[in-house]
Every structure is written in C-alpha cells, then in structure tokens.
Design an enzyme around this catalytic site. Structure first.
Site, PDB file in Angstrom:
ATOM      1  N   LYS A   1      50.289   1.768  26.864  1.00 26.63           N
ATOM      2  CA  LYS A   1      51.242   1.282  27.855  1.00 26.63           C
ATOM      3  C   LYS A   1      50.528   0.688  29.065  1.00 26.63           C
ATOM      4  CE  LYS A   1      54.210   2.113  31.487  1.00 26.63           C
ATOM      5  NZ  LYS A   1      54.071   2.698  32.832  1.00 26.63           N
TER       6      LYS A   1
ATOM      7  N   ASP B   1      57.228   2.119  27.529  1.00 32.25           N
ATOM      8  CA  ASP B   1      57.224   3.463  28.105  1.00 32.25           C
ATOM      9  C   ASP B   1      58.419   4.227  27.533  1.00 32.25           C
ATOM     10  OD1 ASP B   1      59.420   2.434  29.354  1.00 32.25           O
ATOM     11  OD2 ASP B   1      58.758   2.840  31.386  1.00 32.25           O
TER      12      ASP B   1
END
Length: 220
Positions: free
Chosen positions: A121, A139
């Site tokens: 991420k 996320d």
DNA sequence: AACTCGGGGCA
DNA sequence: TGCCCAGAGTT
C-alpha cells in the site's frame, strides 16, 4: 461482480457524495511523503499530520534519521501508535536510501517495497503521488468497499483486489478512484455501520440489499 | 492465516 | 473505560 460500466456508475455516485475527495497528501518532496506514509500505517492521516510539521523541521535528509538515537526518534513520534516499530523502520529505511539509492527515494514499487516499513500500500501511494506512476493503493477501506459493492470477489486477497480494480477502471482514473473509495469507506460505507439506508448505490449493491433485508426481517 | 505492535477516537 | 481502527512484519 459489477461490470465496467456499473463500476463507472458507482464511482460517479461516490464522486457526487464526496466532491472533496482529492489527494490529501501534499508533501513537497518524495522523502517527506515516504516518511509520512510509513508513519501513517495503522493510524489516521490526521494523527500523523500533528507530528510531521515538527518532524520535517528537525529531520531533513536520511542522514538525520540515521544519526539520531532510536530513543529520541521514538519520543518525536510518540503520539502516534506503534512508534517503536516505526522509529526502527525509519532509521533502517534511511540507511538503505543512503547505501543503495544515493540518498534518494527509489521510484519503482519493487524498490520501494524492499524498504523497511514499506508494504504494498505504502509503495503504491509513494509511486503514484510522488512519481506519478499509475497505481491504486488498496487499504482496508478500498478493500472493504470493493468487496461489498461487488467490484471484486469476496475471497480476493489484496493483490487480486488491486488487479481487478486496475482492470475495471481506466488508468487515468486510478488516482481519483483511490481517493473516492477511501472517502466512501471512511465516512459512509463504514466497517461497522454502513449507511445503506441512505446510500445512492443500494440498487447495485448486493451486500447493501442483503443488509437491508436482514434489518427488515428484524423489525417485522 | 493469525498474531503483534500501541497510540487516539469514540460509544 | 474499554472496544475499535489501521498496515507491515513475523511466525
């Protein structure tokens, strides 16, 4: 699963709901961005934004994090969670930048992910925001929303969610999509209390309809 | 795949 | 005041 056109429609609705869903990260240089994103793991951006002004005044370059003691760096980021891990990672990461990348932040996702404290991420956020590499950072908000809406499959792992999103959304919309899904997930399609009863996407959302039916059954 | 790290936010 | 949130690394 939703088709490409259905995904487009959903994203338009979300855009209407959150016209303010723009990039929240406005760091002038890649190194500050990298540090800020590493710090933000497992806590909100708002929390990180409280420490970064002071932090970036004190620490300018990787050498500054390498030279400071672990304890002092921990104190400087104490008010966010997981500060011991994060201090350790930032020192290690800074060392790697000096040793392997001439003190610069590398630009590819693979190189970024090799750094301490940088996962998929974070690497995607830095690559896309700092270096304009098209990417969708997944996320927990993006993942949850994608699964509920049926943009991807329930059983998909993070990598598969990412691939499906990239497949169903035109590249030039990736950055915008990322922010829209985050806002939608954080403020409306929340983990515990999704606002299905006032959701403009209810018609196309299998999970939402399931939830509404359950609710009806309970009430009567 | 499940657990850990550790604060702040919020019920 | 105790439960919940968030991402990376370890086992």
């Amino acid at each position: 699963m939703l088709t490409k056109t259905q995904v487009q429609e959903a994203l338009l609705h979300i855009g209407d709901m959150f016209p303010e869903a723009e990039c929240e990260l406005t760091h002038s240089n890649p190194f500050e961005l990298l540090i800020a994103v590493v710090l933000s793991a497992q806590c909100t951006d708002a929390l990180v934004n409280k420490v970064t002004p002071g932090l970036f005044e004190k620490y300018i370059k990787p050498e500054d994090y390498v030279e400071v003691s672990q304890e002092e760096l921990e104190q400087d980021i104490r008010s966010i969670g997981l500060y011991r891990n994060k201090a350790k990672n930032i020192k290690k990461l800074s060392q790697s930048l000096i040793e392997q990348y001439n003190g610069e932040v590398p630009q590819t996702r693979e190189e970024l992910m090799s750094l301490a404290g940088v996962g998929r991420k974070t690497a995607n956020v830095v690559a896309s925001v700092a270096f304009h590499t098209p990417a969708i950072a997944v996320d927990t908000h993006v993942e949850r929303v994608s699964k509920r809406l049926g943009i991807c499959r329930w059983k998909d792992n993070v990598r598969e969610v990412e691939e499906t999103l990239m497949k169903k959304i035109p590249k030039e919309q990736w950055a915008q999509t990322h922010h829209r899904l985050i806002f939608f997930g954080r403020y409306h399609c929340k983990a515990k209390s999704p606002q299905c009863h006032i959701c403009p996407l209810l018609d196309m959302c299998r999970e939402g309809q399931k939830r509404m039916k359950k609710q009806e059954a309970r009430h009567g």
